[in-house]
Motif scaffolding. Structure first.
Motif, PDB file in Angstrom:
ATOM      1  N   PRO A   1       0.823  -1.211   0.000  1.00 41.40           N
ATOM      2  CA  PRO A   1       0.000   0.000   0.000  1.00 41.40           C
ATOM      3  C   PRO A   1       0.857   1.261   0.000  1.00 41.40           C
ATOM      4  O   PRO A   1       2.051   1.187   0.307  1.00 41.40           O
ATOM      5  CB  PRO A   1      -0.795  -0.124   1.309  1.00 41.40           C
ATOM      6  CG  PRO A   1       0.098  -0.935   2.199  1.00 41.40           C
ATOM      7  CD  PRO A   1       0.773  -1.918   1.292  1.00 41.40           C
ATOM      8  N   PRO A   2       0.252   2.401  -0.329  1.00 41.51           N
ATOM      9  CA  PRO A   2       1.010   3.651  -0.365  1.00 41.51           C
ATOM     10  C   PRO A   2       1.593   3.989   0.999  1.00 41.51           C
ATOM     11  O   PRO A   2       1.089   3.558   2.036  1.00 41.51           O
ATOM     12  CB  PRO A   2      -0.048   4.694  -0.790  1.00 41.51           C
ATOM     13  CG  PRO A   2      -1.128   3.906  -1.440  1.00 41.51           C
ATOM     14  CD  PRO A   2      -1.151   2.587  -0.730  1.00 41.51           C
ATOM     15  N   VAL A   3       2.681   4.772   0.984  1.00 36.98           N
ATOM     16  CA  VAL A   3       3.285   5.219   2.240  1.00 36.98           C
ATOM     17  C   VAL A   3       2.254   6.034   3.004  1.00 36.98           C
ATOM     18  O   VAL A   3       1.738   7.031   2.492  1.00 36.98           O
ATOM     19  CB  VAL A   3       4.535   6.073   1.970  1.00 36.98           C
ATOM     20  CG1 VAL A   3       5.079   6.631   3.283  1.00 36.98           C
ATOM     21  CG2 VAL A   3       5.603   5.246   1.259  1.00 36.98           C
ATOM     22  N   PRO A   4       1.911   5.623   4.222  1.00 37.98           N
ATOM     23  CA  PRO A   4       0.871   6.345   4.978  1.00 37.98           C
ATOM     24  C   PRO A   4       1.397   7.639   5.583  1.00 37.98           C
ATOM     25  O   PRO A   4       2.558   7.724   5.979  1.00 37.98           O
ATOM     26  CB  PRO A   4       0.504   5.349   6.080  1.00 37.98           C
ATOM     27  CG  PRO A   4       1.774   4.586   6.320  1.00 37.98           C
ATOM     28  CD  PRO A   4       2.451   4.476   4.972  1.00 37.98           C
ATOM     29  N   GLY A   5       0.565   8.650   5.622  1.00 38.96           N
ATOM     30  CA  GLY A   5       0.895   9.873   6.341  1.00 38.96           C
ATOM     31  C   GLY A   5       1.909  10.779   5.689  1.00 38.96           C
ATOM     32  O   GLY A   5       2.490  11.634   6.358  1.00 38.96           O
ATOM     33  N   ALA A   6       2.157  10.619   4.383  1.00 39.09           N
ATOM     34  CA  ALA A   6       3.142  11.468   3.711  1.00 39.09           C
ATOM     35  C   ALA A   6       2.756  12.935   3.831  1.00 39.09           C
ATOM     36  O   ALA A   6       1.577  13.297   3.823  1.00 39.09           O
ATOM     37  CB  ALA A   6       3.259  11.072   2.240  1.00 39.09           C
ATOM     38  N   GLY A   7       3.763  13.813   3.927  1.00 38.25           N
ATOM     39  CA  GLY A   7       3.537  15.233   4.121  1.00 38.25           C
ATOM     40  C   GLY A   7       3.102  15.949   2.857  1.00 38.25           C
ATOM     41  O   GLY A   7       3.085  15.366   1.761  1.00 38.25           O
ATOM     42  N   PRO A   8       2.788  17.247   2.961  1.00 41.54           N
ATOM     43  CA  PRO A   8       2.236  17.991   1.826  1.00 41.54           C
ATOM     44  C   PRO A   8       3.185  18.105   0.634  1.00 41.54           C
ATOM     45  O   PRO A   8       2.751  18.011  -0.508  1.00 41.54           O
ATOM     46  CB  PRO A   8       1.924  19.371   2.429  1.00 41.54           C
ATOM     47  CG  PRO A   8       2.765  19.468   3.663  1.00 41.54           C
ATOM     48  CD  PRO A   8       2.864  18.084   4.188  1.00 41.54           C
ATOM     49  N   SER A   9       4.466  18.309   0.879  1.00 32.93           N
ATOM     50  CA  SER A   9       5.412  18.430  -0.239  1.00 32.93           C
ATOM     51  C   SER A   9       5.553  17.108  -0.977  1.00 32.93           C
ATOM     52  O   SER A   9       5.617  17.069  -2.218  1.00 32.93           O
ATOM     53  CB  SER A   9       6.782  18.895   0.270  1.00 32.93           C
ATOM     54  OG  SER A   9       6.709  20.173   0.843  1.00 32.93           O
ATOM     55  N   THR A  10       5.603  16.017  -0.245  1.00 31.51           N
ATOM     56  CA  THR A  10       5.726  14.697  -0.872  1.00 31.51           C
ATOM     57  C   THR A  10       4.465  14.349  -1.649  1.00 31.51           C
ATOM     58  O   THR A  10       4.538  13.825  -2.772  1.00 31.51           O
ATOM     59  CB  THR A  10       6.014  13.630   0.194  1.00 31.51           C
ATOM     60  OG1 THR A  10       7.248  13.953   0.859  1.00 31.51           O
ATOM     61  CG2 THR A  10       6.128  12.247  -0.428  1.00 31.51           C
ATOM     62  N   ARG A  11       3.298  14.645  -1.091  1.00 32.35           N
ATOM     63  CA  ARG A  11       2.050  14.357  -1.808  1.00 32.35           C
ATOM     64  C   ARG A  11       1.970  15.165  -3.103  1.00 32.35           C
ATOM     65  O   ARG A  11       1.570  14.641  -4.148  1.00 32.35           O
ATOM     66  CB  ARG A  11       0.844  14.672  -0.911  1.00 32.35           C
ATOM     67  CG  ARG A  11       0.720  13.759   0.295  1.00 32.35           C
ATOM     68  CD  ARG A  11      -0.685  13.832   0.893  1.00 32.35           C
ATOM     69  NE  ARG A  11      -1.063  15.188   1.254  1.00 32.35           N
ATOM     70  CZ  ARG A  11      -0.827  15.744   2.444  1.00 32.35           C
ATOM     71  NH1 ARG A  11      -0.194  15.051   3.381  1.00 32.35           N
ATOM     72  NH2 ARG A  11      -1.219  16.977   2.707  1.00 32.35           N
ATOM     73  N   ALA A  12       2.359  16.439  -3.039  1.00 35.72           N
ATOM     74  CA  ALA A  12       2.316  17.279  -4.239  1.00 35.72           C
ATOM     75  C   ALA A  12       3.293  16.776  -5.291  1.00 35.72           C
ATOM     76  O   ALA A  12       2.980  16.743  -6.494  1.00 35.72           O
ATOM     77  CB  ALA A  12       2.639  18.728  -3.874  1.00 35.72           C
ATOM     78  N   ALA A  13       4.468  16.371  -4.869  1.00 36.34           N
ATOM     79  CA  ALA A  13       5.461  15.865  -5.807  1.00 36.34           C
ATOM     80  C   ALA A  13       4.993  14.575  -6.464  1.00 36.34           C
ATOM     81  O   ALA A  13       5.188  14.372  -7.669  1.00 36.34           O
ATOM     82  CB  ALA A  13       6.784  15.638  -5.089  1.00 36.34           C
ATOM     83  N   LEU A  14       4.371  13.704  -5.680  1.00 38.19           N
ATOM     84  CA  LEU A  14       3.868  12.452  -6.246  1.00 38.19           C
ATOM     85  C   LEU A  14       2.761  12.710  -7.256  1.00 38.19           C
ATOM     86  O   LEU A  14       2.702  12.063  -8.312  1.00 38.19           O
ATOM     87  CB  LEU A  14       3.360  11.541  -5.126  1.00 38.19           C
ATOM     88  CG  LEU A  14       4.425  10.773  -4.357  1.00 38.19           C
ATOM     89  CD1 LEU A  14       3.803  10.086  -3.147  1.00 38.19           C
ATOM     90  CD2 LEU A  14       5.110   9.754  -5.253  1.00 38.19           C
ATOM     91  N   ALA A  15       1.870  13.656  -6.953  1.00 35.27           N
ATOM     92  CA  ALA A  15       0.789  13.985  -7.890  1.00 35.27           C
ATOM     93  C   ALA A  15       1.356  14.511  -9.209  1.00 35.27           C
ATOM     94  O   ALA A  15       0.917  14.118 -10.295  1.00 35.27           O
ATOM     95  CB  ALA A  15      -0.144  15.012  -7.262  1.00 35.27           C
ATOM     96  N   ALA A  16       2.353  15.385  -9.112  1.00 31.15           N
ATOM     97  CA  ALA A  16       2.969  15.933 -10.328  1.00 31.15           C
ATOM     98  C   ALA A  16       3.705  14.851 -11.106  1.00 31.15           C
ATOM     99  O   ALA A  16       3.661  14.812 -12.340  1.00 31.15           O
ATOM    100  CB  ALA A  16       3.928  17.063  -9.945  1.00 31.15           C
ATOM    101  N   PHE A  17       4.379  13.971 -10.389  1.00 29.71           N
ATOM    102  CA  PHE A  17       5.126  12.904 -11.051  1.00 29.71           C
ATOM    103  C   PHE A  17       4.202  11.936 -11.768  1.00 29.71           C
ATOM    104  O   PHE A  17       4.481  11.511 -12.901  1.00 29.71           O
ATOM    105  CB  PHE A  17       5.975  12.163 -10.021  1.00 29.71           C
ATOM    106  CG  PHE A  17       6.790  11.050 -10.601  1.00 29.71           C
ATOM    107  CD1 PHE A  17       7.886  11.315 -11.402  1.00 29.71           C
ATOM    108  CD2 PHE A  17       6.454   9.723 -10.350  1.00 29.71           C
ATOM    109  CE1 PHE A  17       8.649  10.279 -11.948  1.00 29.71           C
ATOM    110  CE2 PHE A  17       7.205   8.687 -10.876  1.00 29.71           C
ATOM    111  CZ  PHE A  17       8.300   8.961 -11.675  1.00 29.71           C
TER     112      PHE A  17
END
Length: 313
Positions: free
Chosen positions: A93-109
């Motif tokens: 499953p996805p890494v739980p609890g990732a912070g805002p910068s990581t979530r934004a980077a993953l969405a862009a990627f």
């Protein structure tokens, strides 16, 4: 023979640092987002559930730090930002609890398949996962430490303050497992800010806070430590500087309030670098109640990281 002995000692220290990092993460989880506390050590050291985590659980901090360590070992030290993001995105499953910068980077990627060319991402996820880079590079190879840290960090955090904060934590980790005294580890932070500047850009807020900590003139904010990368590094160095032991440092980190899991994890990762996994567990008897990574996994990663460290001397 002496180099073999030295390498074995360093492996034990990295294993101790990684174990103490996970213990700090778990200890801070129930207090995350809360104001500073005066709870006694016996209360803080009793694992319990929070709104998001089960009792004794570690957070995204440990998950992503372990992933960085695996990427470094698997790639022989040659890991690029796209590869790292690909591996984060592939977690199931996805890494739980990732912070805002990581979530934004993953969405862009996921949308573009590329790392954005901007200066976004200034939160403390950058220093949070930087310690394995320091464990993989000896202190004298600061050029490689900066390059490797920046490449892995820019996947999600590209703001200068965040990049420099990551370099500072990686450098402190490198000195810690080399056997340097705590006072030396903290003092090196000032130099590392300057060393990182030509590659990462100016980080005036971080430079000011680190200088204040080294001079003994910094105190945790009354509202708790936020997600700001510079503030997090200051809190970590403050706790490390005044700690008499791993246990003392972890309790002090939790008492700071705010992003307690990240601060306590980094404090553990730096203070644990002067010990071994067995010694850390003996000092923290409650560690048997938390989700510390399997000892075999810790030892294999530590061995791989130290092999990288020795290969570039």
């Amino acid at each position: 023979m002496s180099s073999v002995v030295d390498e074995s000692v360093t492996v034990r220290r990295v294993a101790g640092a990684l174990t103490a990092y996970a213990c700090g993460d778990a200890l801070g989880v129930p207090y995350e987002g809360r104001p500073p506390t005066e709870d006694g050590a016996e209360v803080i050291e009793t694992p319990r559930a929070s709104d998001r985590w089960a009792a004794g659980a570690t957070s995204d901090d440990t998950a992503l730090t372990l992933l960085v360590a695996r990427c470094l070992v698997d790639g022989g030290g040659e890991v690029d930002a796209v590869t790292f993001l690909s591996r984060v995105a592939a977690q199931d499953p996805p890494v739980p609890g990732a912070g805002p910068s990581t979530r934004a980077a993953l969405a862009a990627f996921r949308a573009t398949g590329a790392v954005p060319d901007d200066r976004e991402g200034g939160t403390n996820g950058a220093p949070m996962r930087a310690l394995p880079v320091g464990w993989s590079v000896p202190p004298e190879r600061v050029d490689l430490l900066v390059a490797r840290t920046v490449e892995l960090t820019r996947a999600t955090h590209r703001a200068p303050e965040a990049l420099v904060a990551a370099v500072v934590m990686a450098g402190c980790a490198s000195w810690s497992v080399s056997g340097a005294p705590v006072a030396v580890v903290v003092a090196r932070a000032v130099e590392l800010v300057e060393v990182a500047r030509p590659v990462c850009g100016d980080a005036p807020r971080l430079a000011g806070l680190v200088g204040a900590v080294v001079a003994g003139g910094w105190s945790p904010p009354p509202s708790g430590v936020g997600l700001d990368a510079a503030e997090t590094v200051a809190a970590v160095l403050h706790c490390v500087r005044s700690a008499g032991s791993v246990r003392d440092g972890l309790v002090a980190a939790v008492r700071c309030g705010g992003d307690t899991d990240t601060v306590a994890a980094l404090v553990g990762g730096l203070l644990g670098g002067g010990s071994s996994a067995e010694a850390v567990r003996a000092e923290l008897p409650w560690s048997g109640l938390v989700a510390v990574p399997d000892a075999g996994v810790v030892w294999r990663l530590a061995s791989g990281l130290v092999a990288l460290r020795e290969s570039v001397r």
